[in-house]
Enzyme design. Structure first.
Site, short mmCIF file in Angstrom:
data_model
loop_
_atom_site.label_atom_id
_atom_site.label_comp_id
_atom_site.label_asym_id
_atom_site.label_seq_id
_atom_site.Cartn_x
_atom_site.Cartn_y
_atom_site.Cartn_z
N GLU A 7 11.95 -16.65 12.06
CA GLU A 7 10.70 -17.30 10.69
C GLU A 7 11.26 -16.05 9.72
O GLU A 7 10.15 -15.23 10.20
CB GLU A 7 9.74 -17.41 10.90
CG GLU A 7 9.46 -18.51 9.72
CD GLU A 7 7.66 -18.77 9.62
OE1 GLU A 7 6.69 -19.93 10.27
OE2 GLU A 7 6.84 -18.27 9.11
N ASP B 237 0.32 -15.41 0.01
CA ASP B 237 0.06 -14.08 1.39
C ASP B 237 -0.22 -13.22 -0.01
O ASP B 237 -0.77 -13.10 -0.36
CB ASP B 237 1.89 -13.60 0.73
CG ASP B 237 3.34 -14.97 1.68
OD1 ASP B 237 2.61 -15.03 2.97
OD2 ASP B 237 3.77 -14.83 0.96
N TYR C 246 3.66 -26.85 10.60
CA TYR C 246 2.87 -24.82 11.14
C TYR C 246 1.18 -25.14 10.96
O TYR C 246 1.68 -25.46 9.43
CB TYR C 246 3.24 -24.30 10.33
CG TYR C 246 3.15 -22.82 10.22
CD1 TYR C 246 2.04 -21.81 10.11
CD2 TYR C 246 4.11 -21.85 9.49
CE1 TYR C 246 1.79 -20.79 10.29
CE2 TYR C 246 3.14 -20.90 9.20
CZ TYR C 246 2.44 -20.53 10.05
OH TYR C 246 2.43 -18.77 9.27
#
Lengths: 405, 268
Positions: B49, B60, B175
């Site tokens: 990734e 993030d 995911y």
């Protein structure tokens, strides 16, 4: 109150938060469920009689509404054109329009069972307004603020601390409002169970642009009634500054259906649009996606968000509310820009001629009024949203002019 | 067949858990990334990734945000990231590469143009953090036309209705974000993760990767016990941050961390 006119201008956004092609929900998966819960909570309480009553009472007795619509006769005469009316949001408790929204969202938070409030702030006005309502409701409050803005707005930082809020400096990216927003989002992602995120402007993922507009629309509803009582007619033009755009949207929205009323949003041209150092996405940016919604943004050739510049921390933001993006494309509102110098001149003019010290944000709207009014006739009327008072900016102005305070 | 599906078929057929490292392209400079990708494969990574740096990575944590800032200081654009994948592909035709990033750089390039260019470079999937399926219909069509897998996240807050919606849109693998939080946050509760994975499996036949909060061989093995794939990012990125002044040491150091995780997963 007189019946509001309604037409296609009042029908946005759609169910998923779109204003034409703008708005929407561009958020990480963790936030999708809380955003949905917020939408449902808002849709429920906006029609709840108890909620509406509590909000109305707070706006009247705690904020001090309705705010006056003041005829700036001396200034109008100097400019030699249209009559200028100031919507005095600077007289609200905490000194700006921001509190209209934080009261509404905090009442919503309380009813939705949240015990912790977070917010982002640029100039500190939204942070102060949030810390204020959190103190009053006994809710924990954390405010994220860019490290650069913390230096620029020391006074507001201390005010927030006095009110019991924790002010967290944000040192990532450009260390300004956009980075504070990123950091607040991260907090919310992490603490969604007990935390309510009070966004301060008409941007962010749906339902924020909708609910902030609705809470701010009291500005326009009052102004529309007041101008008809005091001037006997609707205004010819409205002027408001636009950073994220909440004071402008609040003033414009109740007039959208009155197509004879021209709407002017004033962005910050900073050092000048051609310099690249500005905060004017509607004038010099292009459509993109930032902070959860599609709107006009300032980006480089690779789609990275670029740093903005404005003398006013509250306008220093590279995006803008999606409804403004839509109003621009539809031609219903016009978006212009005035630079730092012109805004400073507006600040001094109002202070010296009318005895009112405006915020540097609002000074952008005033500066545009000085350009527009002389092109109009003396029986025409302009409402300028005086969105905040300028006490917080005295240090900034003094420093620019080399004066030690 | 898309390389992602082939990779999961091959690994899971052998009883091998899929190990997915995440690094930001261009961190700490653009020369490091391709050799690092090869080294990660040598150390036991099955799928890579690759983060596309963005100025405002709101989902993030600070570790990955700083990696984005380092990459942007070296002017790493989305075009450079595609070039890196194309160079990687000259020597590795098997290991799938998934790009992870935010929507604006893709929109800036033009979504359809981006999808075509990504496939041409050898990219197999794209995870766009701020593009939920509700807003992604057009993007999914481009992906479908070019055989690029749109990868979606699921979170602890995802309702059953949303799991169903995402199961219909997702390709390649799902995911699962194991914690409420940003990348690099606390260690997930394995029992909770296992329970959620069972819920997801009722609505999707796709393999499930789990990420966020996996920091060493032990936590990788714990998560590997219930997931098909383990995604590891912040721990690698912080090691790279520590080595940013000596970037030549990065591939071996990252390879070392991954080799330990590989060993722990293979012992399951």
């Amino acid at each position: 109150m007189e019946q509001d006119v309604s037409n296609q201008w009042n029908e946005q956004p759609d169910e998923r938060g779109h204003f034409g092609v703008y708005g929407g929900i561009f958020a990480p998966e963790t936030l999708m469920a809380p955003l949905q819960a917020l939408t449902e909570g808002y849709n429920h309480y906006r029609k709840d009689a108890g909620f509406i009553r509590e909000l109305d009472e707070d706006l009247q007795h705690y904020v001090g509404r309705p705010s006056p619509l003041y005829h700036a006769e001396r200034w109008s005469e100097r400019l030699g054109g249209a009559q200028i009316w100031l919507k005095r949001e600077d007289l609200n408790h905490t000194g700006a329009h921001k509190v209209n929204n934080t009261i509404g969202q905090a009442l919503l938070a309380k009813r939705m069972g949240k015990t912790r409030i977070i917010a982002e702030t640029g100039a500190g006005q939204h942070g102060v307004a949030t810390a204020t309502v959190a103190a009053r409701l006994g809710l924990e409050c954390v405010v994220y603020m860019g490290a650069v803005d913390i230096v620029r707005q020391k006074l507001n930082v201390y005010r927030m601390k006095l009110l019991g809020a924790k002010v967290v400096p944000v040192t990532s990216g450009s260390k300004t409002l956009k980075d504070a927003l990123n950091e607040a989002m991260r907090d919310w992602v992490t603490n969604v169970d007990n935390t309510f995120y009070i966004i301060g402007t008409v941007a962010g993922p749906h339902p924020y642009p909708l609910l902030v507009r609705d809470f701010q629309a009291i500005i326009g509803r009052e102004a529309r009634e007041q101008i008809q009582q005091q001037a006997g007619q609707l205004p010819d033009a409205l002027i408001a500054c636009v950073g994220g755009g909440s004071n402008a949207m609040g003033l414009f929205y109740p007039f959208l259906a009155d197509e004879q009323v021209s709407l002017y949003g004033v962005e910050a041209a900073g050092h000048g649009l051609e310099s690249g150092k500005h905060a004017a996405p509607l004038n010099a940016g292009k459509p993109g996606v930032l902070h959860g919604n599609r709107t006009y943004i300032m980006e480089d050739e690779n789609g990275q968000i670029i740093e903005t510049h404005s003398i006013s921390a509250g306008l220093d933001y590279p995006g803008v509310g999606p409804e403004h993006a839509w109003l621009k494309d539809e031609g219903r509102a016009q978006y212009v820009a005035v630079d730092d110098q012109e805004a400073l001149q507006g600040f001094h003019d109002l202070t010296r001629i009318e005895g009112i010290l405006p915020a540097l944000e609002s000074s952008h709207a005033l500066a545009y009024a000085t350009q527009l009014a002389p092109t109009m006739k003396s029986d025409q009327h302009i409402i300028v949203n005086l969105s905040g008072r300028g006490d917080k900016d005295i240090h900034t102005v003094a420093e620019i002019e080399g004066v030690e305070v | 067949m898309n390389r992602i599906t082939a990779c999961f078929d091959r690994c899971l057929g052998l009883g091998r858990k899929v190990l997915i490292p995440f690094v930001t392209a261009g961190d700490p400079n653009r020369e490091v990334t391709v050799p690092l990708m090869h080294e990660m494969v040598n150390a036991g990574a099955d799928l890579i990734e690759l983060g596309v740096p963005f100025s405002d990575p709101m989902a993030d944590g600070p570790t990955i945000q700083r990696s984005s800032e380092r990459a942007l200081e070296k002017n790493t654009s989305i075009h450079h990231v595609l070039e890196m994948v194309a160079i990687f592909r000259q020597q590795d035709a098997i290991t799938p590469v998934v790009l992870m990033g935010y929507l604006n750089p893709i929109e800036n390039m033009g979504a359809e143009h981006f999808v075509a260019a990504a496939v041409k470079a050898g990219v197999d999937g794209v995870l766009t953090v701020d593009l939920p399926p509700e807003e992604g219909e057009e993007f999914e069509q481009f992906c479908e036309q070019h055989d690029l897998a749109p990868i979606y996240l699921l979170a602890p807050t995802s309702t059953e209705a949303r799991i169903g919606k995402i199961a219909r849109s997702a390709r390649g693998f799902i995911y699962y974000v194991s914690v409420k939080g940003v990348t690099g946050s606390q260690v997930p509760d394995v029992a909770e993760v296992a329970a959620k994975i069972e819920t997801i499996r009722q609505q999707s036949k796709l393999p499930i990767g789990v990420g966020f909060g996996i920091r060493d061989a032990a936590s990788a093995a714990a998560i590997g016990g219930c997931a098909d794939a383990v995604v590891v990012g912040s721990v690698l990125v912080s090691r790279m941050e520590a080595l940013q002044q000596t970037p030549e040491q990065i591939p071996a150091a990252i390879g070392g961390i991954l080799a330990e995780m590989r060993k722990a997963l293979d012992e399951l």
